[in-house]
Design an enzyme around this catalytic site. Structure first.
Site, mmCIF file in Angstrom:
data_model
loop_
_atom_site.group_PDB
_atom_site.id
_atom_site.type_symbol
_atom_site.label_atom_id
_atom_site.label_comp_id
_atom_site.label_asym_id
_atom_site.label_seq_id
_atom_site.Cartn_x
_atom_site.Cartn_y
_atom_site.Cartn_z
ATOM 1 N N LYS A 54 3.830 22.688 -12.105
ATOM 2 C CA LYS A 54 3.423 22.768 -10.689
ATOM 3 C C LYS A 54 4.647 22.996 -9.816
ATOM 4 O O LYS A 54 4.637 23.811 -8.895
ATOM 5 C CB LYS A 54 2.681 21.484 -10.272
ATOM 6 C CG LYS A 54 1.279 21.422 -10.852
ATOM 7 C CD LYS A 54 0.614 20.059 -10.705
ATOM 8 C CE LYS A 54 -0.738 20.073 -11.413
ATOM 9 N NZ LYS A 54 -1.383 18.765 -11.517
ATOM 10 N N GLN A 98 -0.029 12.803 -9.368
ATOM 11 C CA GLN A 98 -0.538 13.162 -10.691
ATOM 12 C C GLN A 98 -1.346 11.997 -11.273
ATOM 13 O O GLN A 98 -0.857 10.875 -11.357
ATOM 14 C CB GLN A 98 0.643 13.526 -11.618
ATOM 15 C CG GLN A 98 0.227 14.035 -12.978
ATOM 16 C CD GLN A 98 -0.489 15.387 -12.928
ATOM 17 O OE1 GLN A 98 -0.169 16.257 -12.116
ATOM 18 N NE2 GLN A 98 -1.478 15.558 -13.794
ATOM 19 N N ASP A 121 -5.502 18.204 -3.420
ATOM 20 C CA ASP A 121 -6.414 18.092 -4.552
ATOM 21 C C ASP A 121 -7.847 17.841 -4.082
ATOM 22 O O ASP A 121 -8.758 17.752 -4.897
ATOM 23 C CB ASP A 121 -5.972 16.930 -5.457
ATOM 24 C CG ASP A 121 -5.621 17.413 -6.854
ATOM 25 O OD1 ASP A 121 -5.944 18.572 -7.177
ATOM 26 O OD2 ASP A 121 -5.025 16.630 -7.625
#
Ligand code: NAP
Length: 285
Positions: A54, A98, A121
């Site tokens: 990422k 994460q 997200d």
């Protein structure tokens, strides 16, 4: 009949290229560089690989990567403080924590501490609410990637029967909402669904987001269906999807491989969401 292979790597590369061009235009217009903050708690090897990919692709498209890697022993209050600080930092447009987090940390509490404007997200109740309401907002990356693949393949969703297997907040429910917004007739299956194969066989578009390797075989696929396999299950002999690829590919018209299908799309959509978040903040701020 052998199904057409849906090449997620190629579609993801095209999305990254589009984001790169748009980032350059954004910098030109605003004089600022969008920034994505990643937070990786502990040293889980799989998560380390995801986060480093990422970070690398963030920089490849011209955005700034800001990283925090607290020890696995971090106290929940300290992690919440970090997430809140990033929420107020003007150089940060997107925040990605994460998951999964170590067991002593409550991931719902951490997600709720995210500034919804930077929740790239799409996991906060605020963004989930916007999606449920049908109002544009930050959409979870993997479901957004699934929709991008379907659009790229020219799949007609209006009036189509779509079956989603899995009802998680991260994948199943948001992808079902997006399919509904695209005017598909949507069925969501889960662990208590009575006859899974029979329900799946109704699908013109079958989305598997379960986490059980090769759960869905040929008997779950309607001839000519489009099959999108979100599953990423680590087995001793490598990565496997939730669909038995070889069997399903005999019946389906098109299918995503694992790896190389949905996986690359998730990162590409994260970059796209980060730019979107930067634009929203620049316009509203
Ligand atoms: P999750 O939170 O564990 O949810 C799994 C869902 O599958 C649940 O709704 C569960 O039903 C349902 N389920 C479990 N066993 C079932 C069965 N035998 N029959 C029917 N339904 C069943 O998982 P997730 O986060 O949504 O992830 C799903 C998969 O996608 C995993 O393999 C994950 O690694 C992968 N994934 C991939 C990406 C990517 O970038 N490609 C991103 C995210 C996730 P209940 O609700 O009834 O328990």
């Amino acid at each position: 009949m052998a199904a057409r292979v849906i090449d997620g790597k190629a579609v993801a590369a095209a999305v990254r290229e589009r984001v790169k061009v748009d980032v350059a235009a954004y910098k030109e217009e605003t004089g600022r560089t969008p920034g994505l903050a990643t937070v990786l708690v502990g040293d889980d090897p799989a998560s380390e690989i995801y986060v480093s990919n990422k970070r690398r692709t963030t920089e490849e498209v011209g955005m700034r990567s800001i990283h925090h890697g607290p020890e696995a022993s971090i106290r929940e209050e300290e992690l919440l403080d970090l997430v809140r600080e990033l929420g107020e930092d003007d150089d940060v447009d997107g925040i990605l924590v994460q998951l999964p987090l170590p067991a002593h940390l409550d991931s719902d509490a951490v997600v709720q501490a995210l500034n919804p404007e930077k929740d790239v997200d799409g996991l906060t109740p605020y963004n989930a609410g916007l999606l449920a309401h049908g109002t544009p907002g930050l959409v979870p990356c993997t479901p957004a990637g699934v929709m991008e693949l379907l659009a790229h393949e020219g799949v007609e969703l209006e009036g189509a029967e779509a079956v989603v297997v899995g009802r998680s907040k991260l994948v199943g429910v948001p992808v079902a909402r997006l399919l509904l917004q695209a005017n598909a007739t949507v069925t969501i299956c889960h662990s208590r669904t009575r006859d899974l194969d029979e329900t799946c066989r109704r699908a013109d578009v079958l989305i598997a987001a379960v986490g059980v390797p090769r759960l869905l075989g040929a008997e779950a696929v309607k001839p000519g269906a489009v099959v999108i396999d979100v599953g990423m299950n680590r087995l001793e002999d490598g990565l496997a999807g939730d669909v038995d690829y070889d069997a399903a590919a005999e019946v389906a018209a098109a299918i995503t491989p694992v790896p190389g299908g949905v996986g690359p799309m998730t990162i590409a959509m994260l970059l796209s969401n980060t730019l979107q978040a930067a634009r929203i903040r620049t316009t509203s701020g």
